[in-house]
Design an enzyme around this catalytic site. Structure first.
Site, PDB file in Angstrom:
ATOM      1  N   GLY A 239      39.997 -20.514  17.527  1.00 35.05           N
ATOM      2  CA  GLY A 239      39.623 -21.140  15.916  1.00 35.05           C
ATOM      3  C   GLY A 239      39.354 -22.470  15.944  1.00 35.05           C
ATOM      4  O   GLY A 239      38.930 -23.071  15.056  1.00 35.05           O
ATOM      5  N   ARG A 276      34.102 -20.200  19.872  1.00 33.71           N
ATOM      6  CA  ARG A 276      33.077 -21.218  19.518  1.00 33.71           C
ATOM      7  C   ARG A 276      32.913 -22.470  20.132  1.00 33.71           C
ATOM      8  O   ARG A 276      31.821 -23.245  20.284  1.00 33.71           O
ATOM      9  CB  ARG A 276      33.254 -21.533  17.846  1.00 33.71           C
ATOM     10  CG  ARG A 276      32.350 -22.159  17.123  1.00 33.71           C
ATOM     11  CD  ARG A 276      32.750 -22.770  15.648  1.00 33.71           C
ATOM     12  NE  ARG A 276      33.542 -21.588  15.080  1.00 33.71           N
ATOM     13  CZ  ARG A 276      32.627 -20.699  14.380  1.00 33.71           C
ATOM     14  NH1 ARG A 276      31.330 -20.909  14.031  1.00 33.71           N
ATOM     15  NH2 ARG A 276      33.311 -19.633  13.554  1.00 33.71           N
ATOM     16  N   ARG A 312      24.416 -16.661  10.500  1.00 34.81           N
ATOM     17  CA  ARG A 312      25.412 -17.463  10.182  1.00 34.81           C
ATOM     18  C   ARG A 312      24.736 -18.235   8.769  1.00 34.81           C
ATOM     19  O   ARG A 312      25.784 -18.302   7.810  1.00 34.81           O
ATOM     20  CB  ARG A 312      25.625 -18.480  11.080  1.00 34.81           C
ATOM     21  CG  ARG A 312      26.100 -18.083  12.396  1.00 34.81           C
ATOM     22  CD  ARG A 312      27.045 -18.881  13.236  1.00 34.81           C
ATOM     23  NE  ARG A 312      28.093 -19.581  12.725  1.00 34.81           N
ATOM     24  CZ  ARG A 312      28.293 -20.873  12.156  1.00 34.81           C
ATOM     25  NH1 ARG A 312      27.095 -21.498  12.260  1.00 34.81           N
ATOM     26  NH2 ARG A 312      29.221 -21.137  11.565  1.00 34.81           N
ATOM     27  N   TYR A 316      27.714 -17.178   5.842  1.00 29.61           N
ATOM     28  CA  TYR A 316      28.702 -18.253   5.818  1.00 29.61           C
ATOM     29  C   TYR A 316      28.347 -19.634   4.995  1.00 29.61           C
ATOM     30  O   TYR A 316      28.771 -20.504   5.195  1.00 29.61           O
ATOM     31  CB  TYR A 316      29.475 -18.641   7.053  1.00 29.61           C
ATOM     32  CG  TYR A 316      29.830 -17.568   8.200  1.00 29.61           C
ATOM     33  CD1 TYR A 316      30.756 -16.675   7.639  1.00 29.61           C
ATOM     34  CD2 TYR A 316      29.370 -17.494   9.323  1.00 29.61           C
ATOM     35  CE1 TYR A 316      31.252 -15.713   8.504  1.00 29.61           C
ATOM     36  CE2 TYR A 316      29.743 -16.685  10.290  1.00 29.61           C
ATOM     37  CZ  TYR A 316      30.516 -15.618   9.864  1.00 29.61           C
ATOM     38  OH  TYR A 316      31.043 -14.923  10.958  1.00 29.61           O
ATOM     39  N   CYS A 346      12.099  -9.492   4.807  1.00 30.12           N
ATOM     40  CA  CYS A 346      11.815  -9.093   3.282  1.00 30.12           C
ATOM     41  C   CYS A 346      13.300  -8.951   2.592  1.00 30.12           C
ATOM     42  O   CYS A 346      13.812  -7.892   2.314  1.00 30.12           O
ATOM     43  CB  CYS A 346      11.140  -7.744   3.319  1.00 30.12           C
ATOM     44  SG  CYS A 346       9.738  -7.775   3.930  1.00 30.12           S
ATOM     45  N   GLU A 347      13.812 -10.193   2.569  1.00 29.50           N
ATOM     46  CA  GLU A 347      15.225 -10.492   1.929  1.00 29.50           C
ATOM     47  C   GLU A 347      15.110 -11.948   1.504  1.00 29.50           C
ATOM     48  O   GLU A 347      14.810 -13.039   2.190  1.00 29.50           O
ATOM     49  CB  GLU A 347      16.408 -10.449   3.052  1.00 29.50           C
ATOM     50  CG  GLU A 347      16.535  -9.162   3.396  1.00 29.50           C
ATOM     51  CD  GLU A 347      17.343  -7.989   2.734  1.00 29.50           C
ATOM     52  OE1 GLU A 347      17.987  -8.506   1.696  1.00 29.50           O
ATOM     53  OE2 GLU A 347      17.306  -6.835   2.881  1.00 29.50           O
ATOM     54  N   TYR A 375      28.291 -16.957  17.793  1.00 31.04           N
ATOM     55  CA  TYR A 375      27.938 -16.295  16.803  1.00 31.04           C
ATOM     56  C   TYR A 375      26.344 -16.372  16.287  1.00 31.04           C
ATOM     57  O   TYR A 375      26.041 -16.248  15.149  1.00 31.04           O
ATOM     58  CB  TYR A 375      28.799 -16.403  15.473  1.00 31.04           C
ATOM     59  CG  TYR A 375      30.274 -16.297  16.115  1.00 31.04           C
ATOM     60  CD1 TYR A 375      31.055 -15.219  16.374  1.00 31.04           C
ATOM     61  CD2 TYR A 375      31.008 -17.619  16.198  1.00 31.04           C
ATOM     62  CE1 TYR A 375      32.291 -15.194  16.830  1.00 31.04           C
ATOM     63  CE2 TYR A 375      32.189 -17.510  16.771  1.00 31.04           C
ATOM     64  CZ  TYR A 375      33.040 -16.161  16.938  1.00 31.04           C
ATOM     65  OH  TYR A 375      34.133 -16.472  17.362  1.00 31.04           O
TER      66      TYR A 375
HETATM   67  C1  LIG Z   1      36.867 -14.329  17.023  1.00 31.21           C
HETATM   68  C2  LIG Z   1      38.109 -14.624  17.729  1.00 31.21           C
HETATM   69  C3  LIG Z   1      38.509 -15.402  18.418  1.00 31.21           C
HETATM   70  C4  LIG Z   1      37.692 -16.740  18.853  1.00 31.21           C
HETATM   71  O1  LIG Z   1      37.555 -17.631  17.549  1.00 31.21           O
HETATM   72  P1  LIG Z   1      36.501 -18.818  17.754  1.00 31.21           P
HETATM   73  O2  LIG Z   1      36.819 -19.467  16.190  1.00 31.21           O
HETATM   74  O3  LIG Z   1      35.424 -18.718  18.315  1.00 31.21           O
HETATM   75  O4  LIG Z   1      37.533 -19.576  18.794  1.00 31.21           O
HETATM   76  C5  LIG Z   1      39.754 -15.542  19.172  1.00 31.21           C
HETATM   77  N1  LIG Z   1      40.735 -14.733  18.856  1.00 31.21           N
HETATM   78  C6  LIG Z   1      40.331 -13.666  18.341  1.00 31.21           C
HETATM   79  C7  LIG Z   1      41.517 -12.407  18.077  1.00 31.21           C
HETATM   80  C8  LIG Z   1      39.208 -13.540  17.499  1.00 31.21           C
HETATM   81  O5  LIG Z   1      38.837 -12.337  16.550  1.00 31.21           O
END
Ligand SMILES: *Cc1c(COP(=O)(O)O)cnc(C)c1O
Length: 422
Positions: A239, A276, A312, A316, A346-347, A375
């Site tokens: 995350g 990420r 993306r 998002y 076509c969107e 991603y």
């Molecule tokens: C997507 C995901 C991650 C990775 O998230 P990042 O933001 O890319 O670091 C880690 N663990 C789980 C369970 C996920 O679904």
């Protein structure tokens, strides 16, 4: 920090001109820098050197075999979310002892594959999943190591589609309710509860939600141990955000320090699932300008990449920097335009940037969408029957096509017209 830079007026990935790759391989093309992948993995791992830990790259971010091979070679494992990802990971040579399996909807066949492979850990997310896993493991004569993915109910303050740790999200089990599930799992012959797991969201730019979550998991570990449930693993998910535009996420060093302070005395092996932060800035998507169209309200730059290649922006409202592969050599400051960069699909959602200030360009110019490593390709599709882009890995002064551009034959693979069709 990444290894995309200008030499004179030309964009290079490491020591290879990006323009040359496009001449050889065509566009659109994803280009990854191996040196950047390695650097990011090392930077991320550094703070944890003195602690038992395992970095399980969240491979849904970018699942090409060559990328998995790079991280595996550095001692990393993977976090998988499907049977397909298990298949890829094993093909890339990732040892099963370094694989953890997350996801709310594992199917029986997928569990069987992971049990046969003897992966390290299943991150389970519901009572029913635990029952099924116990039954599958029993049938196969295996013992499944599990961690319950708990939902610590912290607000990661990120885009709602990538926020996962709130009570209203589909992920995990509330901390209070997880205790019963641990007791139940602990009483089952074919299950061994060994870990506690969470993942609260993606593209986090603030440390405090992580720390809140780690603290709650620490308390849970204490409660479980006091009941004789021997927790050996703490999996804190992924995350950590990256700078796409103006964001200033914590550095991996700061993140690591803050985690270490809390986890050092817990007596666990720490599992991290970064996605990420390892691959995002290590990849770009390169596209060629086809046409420009000036309406009364908007200037459109129509390029040969589209939302099927990079979802993306529409999914998002994500921002990707746009760099010119060849900067103008005519001297002076280039003129600027405010434009929407759009694809051929076509969107109306088919855009890569909106109302963006760009150097004035011409058809035929190459543009690089920056920070597209995570991603990007892994979310791409064949919508509008567009073959998926090629993927290239640059290593120093060489480059390798690590996924061929799809062909029209690839598009119809497995399709057939029934004999009965008149
Ligand atoms: C997507 C995901 C991650 C990775 O998230 P990042 O933001 O890319 O670091 C880690 N663990 C789980 C369970 C996920 O679904």
């Amino acid at each position: 920090m990444h290894h995309f830079h200008y030499v004179d007026e030309e964009l290079y990935c490491e020591n290879v001109p990006v323009g040359r790759i496009c001449e050889d391989v065509g566009t659109p093309v994803y280009v990854y820098s191996r040196e950047t992948l390695v650097r990011h993995f090392r930077k991320f791992e550094e703070p944890f050197a003195d602690l038992n830990h395992l970095i399980c790259y969240s491979m849904k971010a970018c699942s090409n075999l060559a990328i998995l091979h790079v991280f595996c070679g550095l001692g990393g494992g993977v976090d998988i979310v499907s049977g397909g990802e298990l298949y890829r990971a094993l093909k890339a040579g990732v040892p099963p002892s370094r694989i953890v399996y997350s996801g709310v909807g594992k199917k029986a066949a997928e569990m069987d594959e992971a049990l046969e492979a003897d992966i390290l850990l299943f991150n389970v997310e519901s009572e029913e999943e635990v029952e099924l896993l116990a039954q599958r493991a029993g049938t196969l004569g295996k013992k499944a190591r599990i961690a319950v993915r708990v939902n610590p109910d912290v607000d990661p303050r990120t885009h709602p589609y990538i926020s996962t740790g709130l009570k209203r999200n589909k992920f995990g089990i509330e901390v209070e309710r997880s205790l019963d599930l641990y007791r139940r799992a602990g009483s089952m012959e074919s299950l061994e509860p060994v870990g506690v797991d969470c993942h609260i969201g993606s593209q986090l730019t603030d440390l405090s939600p992580f720390m809140e979550a780690v603290d709650r998991l620490g308390e849970l570990i204490g409660a479980l141990r006091s009941e004789g449930i021997n927790i050996r693993y703490l999996d804190i998910g992924g995350g950590l955000g990256i700078p796409y535009d103006q964001e200033e996420p914590p550095s991996p060093a700061d993140y690591g320090q803050a985690v270490i302070e809390r986890v050092r005395d817990m007596g666990v092996t720490l599992i991290l699932e970064p996605g990420r932060v390892l691959v995002g800035n290590a990849g770009i998507l390169v596209t060629r300008v086809l046409y420009q169209k000036r309406g009364t309200l908007k200037h459109f730059v129509i390029v040969d990449a589209a939302m099927n290649d990079l979802m993306r922006p529409v999914l998002y409202k994500a921002y990707h920097g746009i760099w010119r592969v060849l900067q103008d050599g005519r001297g002076g400051e280039p003129r600027k335009v405010i434009a929407d960069v759009v694809g051929p699909i076509c969107e109306s959602g088919d855009f890569l940037a909106q109302d963006r200030e760009l150097d004035e360009m011409r058809s035929g110019d190459l543009l690089a969408l920056m920070s597209a490593g995570a991603y990007g390709f892994s979310m791409s599709s064949n919508y509008n029957s567009r073959p998926r882009a090629a993927e290239v890995l640059v290593v120093g002064d060489e480059y390798f096509v690590v996924r061929e551009r799809e062909t029209y034959e690839d598009l119809i693979r497995g399709e057939r017209i029934p004999d009965k069709t008149p």
